[in-house]
Scaffold this motif. Structure first.
Motif, short mmCIF file in Angstrom:
data_model
loop_
_atom_site.label_atom_id
_atom_site.label_comp_id
_atom_site.label_asym_id
_atom_site.label_seq_id
_atom_site.Cartn_x
_atom_site.Cartn_y
_atom_site.Cartn_z
N LYS A 185 0.82 -1.22 0.00
CA LYS A 185 0.00 0.00 0.00
C LYS A 185 0.85 1.26 0.00
O LYS A 185 0.38 2.33 -0.42
N ALA A 187 3.10 2.05 -1.88
CA ALA A 187 3.37 2.50 -3.26
C ALA A 187 2.22 3.32 -3.82
O ALA A 187 2.35 3.92 -4.89
N VAL A 188 1.10 3.36 -3.11
CA VAL A 188 -0.08 4.10 -3.57
C VAL A 188 -0.12 5.46 -2.88
O VAL A 188 -0.13 5.53 -1.65
N PRO A 189 -0.16 6.56 -3.64
CA PRO A 189 -0.14 7.90 -3.02
C PRO A 189 -1.24 8.12 -2.00
O PRO A 189 -1.03 8.76 -0.97
N ALA A 190 -2.44 7.60 -2.26
CA ALA A 190 -3.56 7.82 -1.35
C ALA A 190 -3.32 7.20 0.02
O ALA A 190 -3.80 7.71 1.04
N TRP A 191 -2.59 6.09 0.05
CA TRP A 191 -2.27 5.48 1.34
C TRP A 191 -1.17 6.27 2.05
O TRP A 191 -1.19 6.42 3.27
N ARG A 192 -0.24 6.78 1.27
CA ARG A 192 0.86 7.55 1.89
C ARG A 192 0.36 8.87 2.45
O ARG A 192 0.84 9.32 3.50
N ASP A 193 -0.58 9.51 1.77
CA ASP A 193 -1.04 10.81 2.28
C ASP A 193 -2.18 10.69 3.28
O ASP A 193 -2.70 11.69 3.77
N THR A 195 -5.37 9.32 2.97
CA THR A 195 -6.76 9.52 2.55
C THR A 195 -7.42 8.26 2.02
O THR A 195 -8.64 8.25 1.80
N SER A 227 -6.86 10.20 8.52
CA SER A 227 -5.45 9.81 8.59
C SER A 227 -5.23 8.69 9.59
O SER A 227 -4.48 7.75 9.35
N THR A 230 -6.54 5.43 8.09
CA THR A 230 -5.70 4.95 7.00
C THR A 230 -4.37 4.42 7.51
O THR A 230 -4.00 3.26 7.25
N TRP A 231 -3.63 5.25 8.23
CA TRP A 231 -2.32 4.83 8.72
C TRP A 231 -2.44 3.79 9.83
O TRP A 231 -1.56 2.95 10.00
#
Length: 311
Positions: A185, A187-193, A195, A227, A230-231
């Motif tokens: 996950k 590698a996916v921007p939405a998981w890193r930010d 959202t 957040s 998600t995190w």
């Protein structure tokens, strides 16, 4: 490196005292059978098998999948409902815990047949197919009538070694599932930010109306809440992967954490069979081992043949 060597020595040395036939193993087998049984019992043929222009085509029979129960029945002209009844009977027998030695191979076969012949995109069926295969070396040496009973005699040395090897592979499977689920996950921007949790919970197909109702809906309306969700999911998955490598007490804590996480996912997103599958995996991973150096008295009514260890 010394702590690592001690951990490895304890891990491999536990094979000589391994006794998996406790309640966790029974719970795990029953949950796996119930997960497959529920999927089969509550899914019509139109949902299980591919459809073309509204017409059900039947089971997927390609490659090795031709040996599946549904494909053999179709080639013999047997009604598919007969396969459903046979499979449900096997799942019910395993869930009840009758004769693990004689039901472990049929359990794997009907699970394999279900996973290769149907078109439902359920990752749980793929995991169950591997788990039921790994349970065969553990259960073939089990001569009990019911898997809920305490064993009357110890496993032979040969079966103990085979069972322990399969048990370690169950833990490795769990580690790979959770580590891949967490790390991929990133590698996916939405998981890193932070959202992605919002989008998955309100997704029209995978989400649930419960996700927009209090108190979950109130949390998802706040950026910090999104957040955390998600995190928190990423951190929990990574923690579960690590806990599967830990000693017995930590694994039992991980089992409780897995029940909470997968229960919440099942409630909010509907992945019920997958939740049952992963909780079943944790139950098997928490199979007990004897920690006594002296042999366990299997003839005594007061002795506990499934005492736990920290390995």
């Amino acid at each position: 490196m010394r702590p690592v060597r001690r951990w490895w020595a304890a891990l491999t040395g536990a094979a000589d005292r391994f006794e998996p036939r406790g309640r966790p193993l029974a719970v795990g087998r029953s949950l796996l059978a119930l997960a497959s049984g529920c999927l089969l019992a509550f899914s019509p043929d139109g949902a299980l098998f591919p459809r073309t222009e509204g017409v059900t085509d039947g089971p997927v029979c390609t490659g090795i999948g031709r040996i599946s129960l549904w494909c053999l029945a179709e080639s013999a002209g047997v009604d598919l409902q007969v396969c459903r009844m046979i499979a449900l009977a096997v799942f019910a027998t395993v869930a009840l815990g009758y004769r693990p030695r004689w039901t472990c191979v049929p359990h794997w076969y009907v699970t394999y047949s279900l996973s290769v012949a149907v078109a439902l995109p359920d990752a749980g069926e793929q995991v169950i197919r591997i788990l039921t295969l790994l349970l065969i070396p553990i259960c073939l040496g089990d001569d009990r009538r019911w898997h809920w009973q305490r064993p009357g005699r110890p496993l032979s040395a040969a079966w103990r070694g085979r069972a322990y090897a399969a048990y370690l592979f169950v833990r490795i499977l769990g580690v790979s599932i959770y580590a891949q689920a967490s790390l991929s996950k990133l590698a996916v921007p939405a998981w890193r930010d932070g959202t992605a949790g919002y989008y998955w919970l309100v997704h029209p197909h995978y989400g649930s109306t419960m996700a927009i109702q209090p108190p979950v809906g109130a949390i998802l309306q706040q950026p910090i809440g999104v957040s955390v969700v998600t995190w928190g999911a990423l951190a929990t998955e990574l923690a579960l992967a690590v806990l599967l490598l830990c000693p017995g007490r930590a694994r039992r804590a991980g089992w409780a954490l897995a029940i909470g996480m997968h229960g919440a996912i099942a409630l909010l997103m509907g992945f019920t069979t997958f939740a049952m599958t992963m909780v079943g995996l944790w139950a098997i991973a928490c199979a007990t081992t004897a920690r006594r150096e002296r042999p366990v008295d299997f003839t005594s009514r007061t002795a506990s043949p499934v005492a736990r260890t920290d390995v």
